[in-house]
Structures are given as structure tokens and as C-alpha cells.
Design a protein around this motif. Structure first.
Motif, short mmCIF file in Angstrom:
data_model
loop_
_atom_site.label_atom_id
_atom_site.label_comp_id
_atom_site.label_asym_id
_atom_site.label_seq_id
_atom_site.Cartn_x
_atom_site.Cartn_y
_atom_site.Cartn_z
N HIS A 186 -4.21 24.67 -0.39
CA HIS A 186 -5.67 24.79 -0.50
C HIS A 186 -6.35 25.99 -0.40
CE1 HIS A 186 -10.03 23.00 0.08
NE2 HIS A 186 -9.60 22.51 -1.03
N LYS A 187 -6.08 26.43 0.81
CA LYS A 187 -6.61 27.85 1.21
C LYS A 187 -6.17 28.92 0.30
CE LYS A 187 -7.14 30.27 5.58
NZ LYS A 187 -6.96 30.35 6.87
N LEU A 188 -5.09 28.79 -0.08
CA LEU A 188 -4.46 29.81 -1.36
C LEU A 188 -5.41 29.89 -2.60
CD1 LEU A 188 -0.75 29.70 -1.39
CD2 LEU A 188 -2.05 31.81 -1.38
N LYS A 189 -5.68 28.41 -2.94
CA LYS A 189 -6.54 28.32 -4.10
C LYS A 189 -7.89 28.66 -3.85
CE LYS A 189 -4.71 26.70 -7.68
NZ LYS A 189 -4.02 27.66 -8.61
N ASN A 213 -4.72 18.81 -7.34
CA ASN A 213 -5.25 19.54 -8.36
C ASN A 213 -6.58 18.81 -8.68
OD1 ASN A 213 -3.48 21.68 -8.70
ND2 ASN A 213 -2.14 20.14 -10.11
N PHE A 214 -6.40 17.46 -8.90
CA PHE A 214 -7.71 16.64 -9.38
C PHE A 214 -8.64 16.29 -8.01
CE2 PHE A 214 -4.85 16.27 -13.00
CZ PHE A 214 -6.03 16.31 -14.17
N HIS A 215 -8.02 15.89 -7.07
CA HIS A 215 -8.76 15.43 -6.01
C HIS A 215 -9.41 16.65 -4.93
CE1 HIS A 215 -10.30 12.00 -3.82
NE2 HIS A 215 -9.86 12.66 -2.50
N LYS A 216 -8.45 17.47 -4.85
CA LYS A 216 -8.88 18.58 -3.86
C LYS A 216 -9.75 19.66 -4.56
CE LYS A 216 -6.67 19.31 0.03
NZ LYS A 216 -5.62 19.59 1.13
N LEU A 217 -9.18 19.97 -5.83
CA LEU A 217 -9.53 21.23 -6.49
C LEU A 217 -10.60 20.77 -7.44
CD1 LEU A 217 -6.51 23.24 -6.63
CD2 LEU A 217 -8.26 23.48 -4.98
#
Ligand SMILES: CC(C)(COP(=O)(O)OP(=O)(O)OC[C@H]1O[C@@H](n2cnc3c(N)ncnc32)[C@H](O)[C@@H]1OP(=O)(O)O)[C@@H](O)C(=O)NCCC(=O)NCCS
Length: 269
Positions: free
Chosen positions: A97-100, A130-134
């Protein structure tokens, strides 16, 4: 599936030079084996041409990376994030998540507003990430994107991929927490998939996938092909009917042994 925020001690750096990029070759091998490893020399050129290559570091050790090159879609420049990976022992701690989030900031700083990438729709962790966190959306499904015989995590089921788009300056779709509808593909108690006969109509559709397809493959390898075939049918037909994949409700959120993609028909009121 515990998420402890180990990520706070992780530093993300953008990588440009050959020596900085060499360890990315090793990480690719560690995660995907020898298939399709991108050499550091090519990454140097991609970085110089406007790509975005990030390393995630625990002290001096690289524990994750993200590799993206410029793309062009719908008349607009995008970043295509071809690979993002975190080494196994650092997963589920928000390093990815941090990378994204850093990738998003660096992409916006280049004046680019969308990032695309692909992933195997049968992988529940990626779906949640991909869908929920981003907050990506998917309106394209590729059958055997990397060929029929290539083995990437799953064996003998080809390499179908979602092509997802992360719209960096738009809010993710808001979807109802509970959707009381029969899924187009559902998981039976045995762990096998079953297809529905209902028509492709209505505002929302659900398509279930196993909570952990990699574990299922270890115990029931013969279930994986039916899962690929059933979900391929459902996604291809639903996208053709105008649905867009807008969310994923993981097994945790649903209190169920399967996760479910949420599809929305933007033309239905
Ligand atoms: C995809 C990947 C980059 C994500 O990195 P990560 O550091 O694990 O990501 P995060 O920790 O930020 O998020 C993972 C989430 O998935 C959840 N998760 C783990 N297993 C899950 C499962 N079977 N079903 C649903 N969610 C799951 C975790 O709990 C976490 O969510 P949370 O923070 O809400 O609790 C990493 O898992 C990876 O390297 N995978 C292999 C390579 C790959 O598939 N790359 C992407 C395609 S190029």
C-alpha cells in the motif's frame, strides 16, 4: 491475513541507476521465478524515459518494488505499472500500500492522472488490495494475456488478467455494503464453483472467487480449471453487457468462505 503496520519503518526510494536497479532483478526471480525477468539495463532506460521504479527498503534491504512505464490510452498518457511485489515475509503489512501511495504521488507529479496494471482475478489478496484498499475499476478482461501455457502462481489454467485503472483524481465508487443478489458464479460448500442461469440484468452483479485460490490449488488442484472457466465466462459476458467491476468484498467483510467482486452497470437506473 493480519495487518500489522510494519510499514511505518519502511522507506520508499525512486530508483534510476544500474546499481540501484540490480536488486530488482533478484526480487522478480524471488516472486515469479525466471519467467519474464526485466533486466536492470532496460529498467535504466525506462526510468530515464519517464517511468517510475520504486524500491521499498527495510534499512538497506530491498523488500518490495514497483515498476511502471509510460503508457498511452484513450488519448491520454498513463503509467502502466507492470509489476509490484513485496517479498513474502513482509506481505499483509501495508508495504504494498505504501509503495502504491508513493507511486500515485510520483505519477501525479509527472502530470499523469491514471495508473493501469493487470492481475489474475482469481487472486483474492490482489482483489482486496486493488479494489478495496486502492479503489481501481476494471472494464477489460484479457483471456490468456501472457499465453496459455505460462505458469504464474496457478498451474494449467492459463493467464487471464483484469486490466485495471486507478483514476488518481477521482473518488472510488461507493457500493452498498450488503447486496442481496444471487452471484453469477458462487462457491459451493465443496469449494467448487457453480454458475447461475439468471440473465445479465440489474444494477449490480456479484462474482465469487475462492478466499485463497493458492491454498485451494494445493488441496484440490482439479477445482482450479472449473474456477477459471466459470469466472472467465461470467466476466467476459458481464463486461460485454456493459458492467464494470467496481469493488471487491473479501471473505472477511462477507463472513463467508468466498470473496465476491461487485459489478455495476452504469447505464441501468
Ligand atoms: C499484491 C502485493 C504487492 C500486495 O502487497 P502487500 O504488502 O501484501 O499489501 P498490503 O499489506 O498493503 O495489502 C494486502 C491486503 O490483502 C489482505 N489479504 C491477504 N490475503 C487475503 C486474501 N486471501 N483475501 C483477501 N484479502 C487478503 C491483507 O489482509 C491486506 O489487507 P488489509 O490491510 O485490509 O488487512 C503482494 O501481496 C505481492 O507481492 N504479491 C505477489 C505479487 C503480485 O501478485 N503482484 C501484483 C501483480 S503485478
Amino acid at each position: 491475513m493480519q495487518s500489522v503496520d510494519k510499514a511505518s519503518s519502511i522507506k520508499i526510494h525512486e530508483l534510476h541507476e544500474l546499481a540501484q536497479l540490480k536488486p530488482v532483478e533478484g526480487l522478480q526471480r524471488e516472486v515469479w521465478g525466471d519467467i519474464g525477468v526485466i533486466p536492470a539495463m532496460e529498467m535504466v532506460a525506462v526510468a530515464a524515459a519517464g517511468g517510475c521504479i520504486l524500491g521499498a527498503f527495510d534499512n538497506h534491504e530491498m523488500v518490495g518494488f514497483s515498476y511502471g512505464f509510460p503508457g498511452f490510452e484513450h488519448g491520454e498518457v498513463s503509467l502502466h505499472s507492470h509489476m509490484t511485489a513485496v517479498v513474502e515475509k513482509y506481505r499483509d503489512s501495508s508495504v504494498g500500500h505504501k509503495l502504491k501511495l508513493v507511486q500515485k504521488a510520483r505519477t501525479l507529479a509527472r502530470g499523469i492522472h491514471r495508473i493501469t496494471w493487470t492481475f489474475d482475478p482469481l487472486q483474492s489478496r490482489n482483489a482486496h488490495f486493488n479494489f478495496h484498499k486502492l479503489g481501481v475499476i476494471c472494464d477489460r478482461y484479457f483471456v490468456n494475456f501472457y499465453g496459455e501455457d505460462t505458469v504464474l502462481f496457478l498451474e494449467g489454467v492459463g493467464t487471464d488478467r483484469f486490466w485495471v485503472t486507478w483514476r488518481l483524481d477521482e473518488n472510488p465508487a461507493v457500493i452498498p455494503a450488503k447486496l442481496d443478489i444471487e452471484p453469477l458464479v458462487a462457491m459451493k460448500d465443496s469449494g467448487e464453483p457453480v454458475r447461475s442461469n439468471k440473465p445479465f440484468s440489474g444494477l449490480y452483479q456479484l462474482i465469487e472467487i475462492p478466499a485463497d485460490v493458492n491454498e485451494l490449488q494445493k488441496h484440490h488442484p482439479d477445482f482450479i480449471r472449473p474456477w477459471r472457466e466459470a469466472t472467465r465466462w461470467a466476466f467476459v459476458e458481464a463486461l460485454k453487457a456493459g458492467y464494470v467491476v467496481v469493488g471487491f468484498q473479501g471473505p472477511r467483510e462477507r463472513g463467508h468462505h468466498a470473496g465476491a467482486y461487485v459489478l455495476h452497470s452504469p447505464n441501468t437506473r
